[in-house]
Design a protein around this motif. Sequence first.
Motif, PDB file in Angstrom:
ATOM      1  N   LYS A  24       0.832  -1.215   0.000  1.00  0.00           N
ATOM      2  CA  LYS A  24       0.000   0.000   0.000  1.00  0.00           C
ATOM      3  C   LYS A  24       0.866   1.265   0.000  1.00  0.00           C
ATOM      4  O   LYS A  24       0.369   2.358   0.239  1.00  0.00           O
ATOM      5  CB  LYS A  24      -0.918   0.008   1.233  1.00  0.00           C
ATOM      6  N   GLY A  25       2.172   1.125  -0.195  1.00  0.00           N
ATOM      7  CA  GLY A  25       3.038   2.294  -0.252  1.00  0.00           C
ATOM      8  C   GLY A  25       3.291   2.954   1.096  1.00  0.00           C
ATOM      9  O   GLY A  25       3.735   4.104   1.153  1.00  0.00           O
ATOM     10  N   LEU A  26       3.003   2.249   2.192  1.00  0.00           N
ATOM     11  CA  LEU A  26       3.233   2.820   3.528  1.00  0.00           C
ATOM     12  C   LEU A  26       4.708   3.151   3.723  1.00  0.00           C
ATOM     13  O   LEU A  26       5.576   2.323   3.439  1.00  0.00           O
ATOM     14  CB  LEU A  26       2.827   1.823   4.625  1.00  0.00           C
ATOM     15  N   GLN A  27       4.982   4.335   4.254  1.00  0.00           N
ATOM     16  CA  GLN A  27       6.377   4.713   4.496  1.00  0.00           C
ATOM     17  C   GLN A  27       6.751   4.588   5.961  1.00  0.00           C
ATOM     18  O   GLN A  27       7.925   4.647   6.313  1.00  0.00           O
ATOM     19  CB  GLN A  27       6.611   6.141   3.997  1.00  0.00           C
ATOM     20  N   GLU A  28       5.738   4.410   6.802  1.00  0.00           N
ATOM     21  CA  GLU A  28       5.989   4.276   8.242  1.00  0.00           C
ATOM     22  C   GLU A  28       5.143   3.154   8.816  1.00  0.00           C
ATOM     23  O   GLU A  28       4.067   2.844   8.306  1.00  0.00           O
ATOM     24  CB  GLU A  28       5.624   5.587   8.975  1.00  0.00           C
ATOM     25  N   PHE A  29       5.638   2.571   9.895  1.00  0.00           N
ATOM     26  CA  PHE A  29       4.862   1.595  10.661  1.00  0.00           C
ATOM     27  C   PHE A  29       3.642   2.343  11.220  1.00  0.00           C
ATOM     28  O   PHE A  29       3.799   3.359  11.881  1.00  0.00           O
ATOM     29  CB  PHE A  29       5.738   1.062  11.798  1.00  0.00           C
ATOM     30  N   PRO A  30       2.420   1.881  10.936  1.00  0.00           N
ATOM     31  CA  PRO A  30       1.230   2.655  11.319  1.00  0.00           C
ATOM     32  C   PRO A  30       1.140   2.878  12.836  1.00  0.00           C
ATOM     33  O   PRO A  30       1.040   1.922  13.600  1.00  0.00           O
ATOM     34  CB  PRO A  30       0.063   1.789  10.835  1.00  0.00           C
ATOM     35  N   GLU A  31       1.165   4.138  13.221  1.00  0.00           N
ATOM     36  CA  GLU A  31       1.111   4.510  14.641  1.00  0.00           C
ATOM     37  C   GLU A  31      -0.185   4.015  15.288  1.00  0.00           C
ATOM     38  O   GLU A  31      -0.223   3.677  16.466  1.00  0.00           O
ATOM     39  CB  GLU A  31       1.180   6.040  14.729  1.00  0.00           C
ATOM     40  N   GLU A  32      -1.231   3.980  14.471  1.00  0.00           N
ATOM     41  CA  GLU A  32      -2.555   3.601  14.985  1.00  0.00           C
ATOM     42  C   GLU A  32      -2.579   2.191  15.571  1.00  0.00           C
ATOM     43  O   GLU A  32      -3.454   1.855  16.362  1.00  0.00           O
ATOM     44  CB  GLU A  32      -3.608   3.698  13.858  1.00  0.00           C
ATOM     45  N   LEU A  33      -1.620   1.366  15.162  1.00  0.00           N
ATOM     46  CA  LEU A  33      -1.584  -0.014  15.665  1.00  0.00           C
ATOM     47  C   LEU A  33      -1.348  -0.059  17.174  1.00  0.00           C
ATOM     48  O   LEU A  33      -1.643  -1.056  17.821  1.00  0.00           O
ATOM     49  CB  LEU A  33      -0.484  -0.821  14.953  1.00  0.00           C
ATOM     50  N   LEU A  45       3.080  -6.433   7.040  1.00  0.00           N
ATOM     51  CA  LEU A  45       3.162  -5.149   6.324  1.00  0.00           C
ATOM     52  C   LEU A  45       4.124  -5.281   5.140  1.00  0.00           C
ATOM     53  O   LEU A  45       4.864  -4.356   4.811  1.00  0.00           O
ATOM     54  CB  LEU A  45       3.651  -4.056   7.289  1.00  0.00           C
ATOM     55  N   SER A  46       4.114  -6.426   4.503  1.00  0.00           N
ATOM     56  CA  SER A  46       5.026  -6.687   3.386  1.00  0.00           C
ATOM     57  C   SER A  46       4.748  -5.785   2.186  1.00  0.00           C
ATOM     58  O   SER A  46       3.621  -5.329   1.991  1.00  0.00           O
ATOM     59  CB  SER A  46       4.912  -8.149   2.932  1.00  0.00           C
ATOM     60  N   GLY A  47       5.791  -5.557   1.396  1.00  0.00           N
ATOM     61  CA  GLY A  47       5.626  -4.855   0.134  1.00  0.00           C
ATOM     62  C   GLY A  47       5.315  -3.381   0.283  1.00  0.00           C
ATOM     63  O   GLY A  47       4.644  -2.796  -0.567  1.00  0.00           O
ATOM     64  N   ASN A  48       5.777  -2.772   1.371  1.00  0.00           N
ATOM     65  CA  ASN A  48       5.593  -1.336   1.548  1.00  0.00           C
ATOM     66  C   ASN A  48       6.948  -0.631   1.427  1.00  0.00           C
ATOM     67  O   ASN A  48       7.882  -1.189   0.852  1.00  0.00           O
ATOM     68  CB  ASN A  48       4.913  -1.063   2.898  1.00  0.00           C
ATOM     69  N   LYS A  49       7.064   0.581   1.967  1.00  0.00           N
ATOM     70  CA  LYS A  49       8.325   1.332   1.848  1.00  0.00           C
ATOM     71  C   LYS A  49       8.822   1.769   3.219  1.00  0.00           C
ATOM     72  O   LYS A  49       9.414   2.835   3.377  1.00  0.00           O
ATOM     73  CB  LYS A  49       8.108   2.555   0.955  1.00  0.00           C
ATOM     74  N   ILE A  50       8.555   0.922   4.206  1.00  0.00           N
ATOM     75  CA  ILE A  50       8.895   1.272   5.590  1.00  0.00           C
ATOM     76  C   ILE A  50      10.410   1.201   5.790  1.00  0.00           C
ATOM     77  O   ILE A  50      11.039   0.185   5.477  1.00  0.00           O
ATOM     78  CB  ILE A  50       8.157   0.324   6.562  1.00  0.00           C
TER      79      ILE A  50
END
Length: 238
Positions: A24-33, A45-50
């Motif tokens: 999904k192009g995420l650049q950061e580990f989602p804080e909301e978790l 969270l595979s295949g993102n840009k973290i």
Amino acid sequence: MGNSALKSHLETSQKTGVFQLTAKGLQEFPEELQRLTANLRTVDLSGNKIEVLPASVGNFLHLKSLTLNSNKLTGLPAEIGKLKKLETLSLNGNQIQQLPPTLGQLKALRTLNLSGNQFTEFPAGLGTLRLLDLLDLSRNRIQSVPAAVSELQAIEINLNQNQISVLSAEVSRCPRLKVLRLEENCLELSSIPESILTESQVSLFSVEGNLFEVKKLRELGGYEKYMERFTATKKKFA
């Protein structure tokens, strides 16, 4: 990615204990978790840009599986060692060069996938992982397998596609090692310790694509002994 999509993911995860948000192009580990530290058992969270795994990852005390394949991680925070229930850590296809010493505190860890990273040395300090079944270090740039490898409890070690030219005889003392994969490395026949054939538990020793023909292994002392283990294992699973 919209907030509403993330919100619905979070709501589902609260019920299932699984949070999966891949490619999904995420650049950061989602804080909301952080709201779900008591619920989450599985995060993918595979295949993102973290690029960075935050120290707060240590708060997910019930996590059993953490998968961050194909991101841009260059390392791990020391707090990863707090995940005492973690059984699977999969970090294939990142840019990691070394592991924090605290990784050795993951007492429940069974699978450690580090394929396709930037390790140039065999990672130290993994001997304390008493339940480790699989250590995958394939597709890195490791050049030697050191004596300290004898402390590893792994059943399978995958070192395919590295640059290994030195293999310590101590590998034959790994107490549970059954499968040792060393395909496509830089090993000469003279670099193969005979003790792997004669004294180890290894029943699958995979060395295709090195600097010698595999059939030359037959010339080494103890080859018959190895073949007995190999054949017995094949029969068991036939």
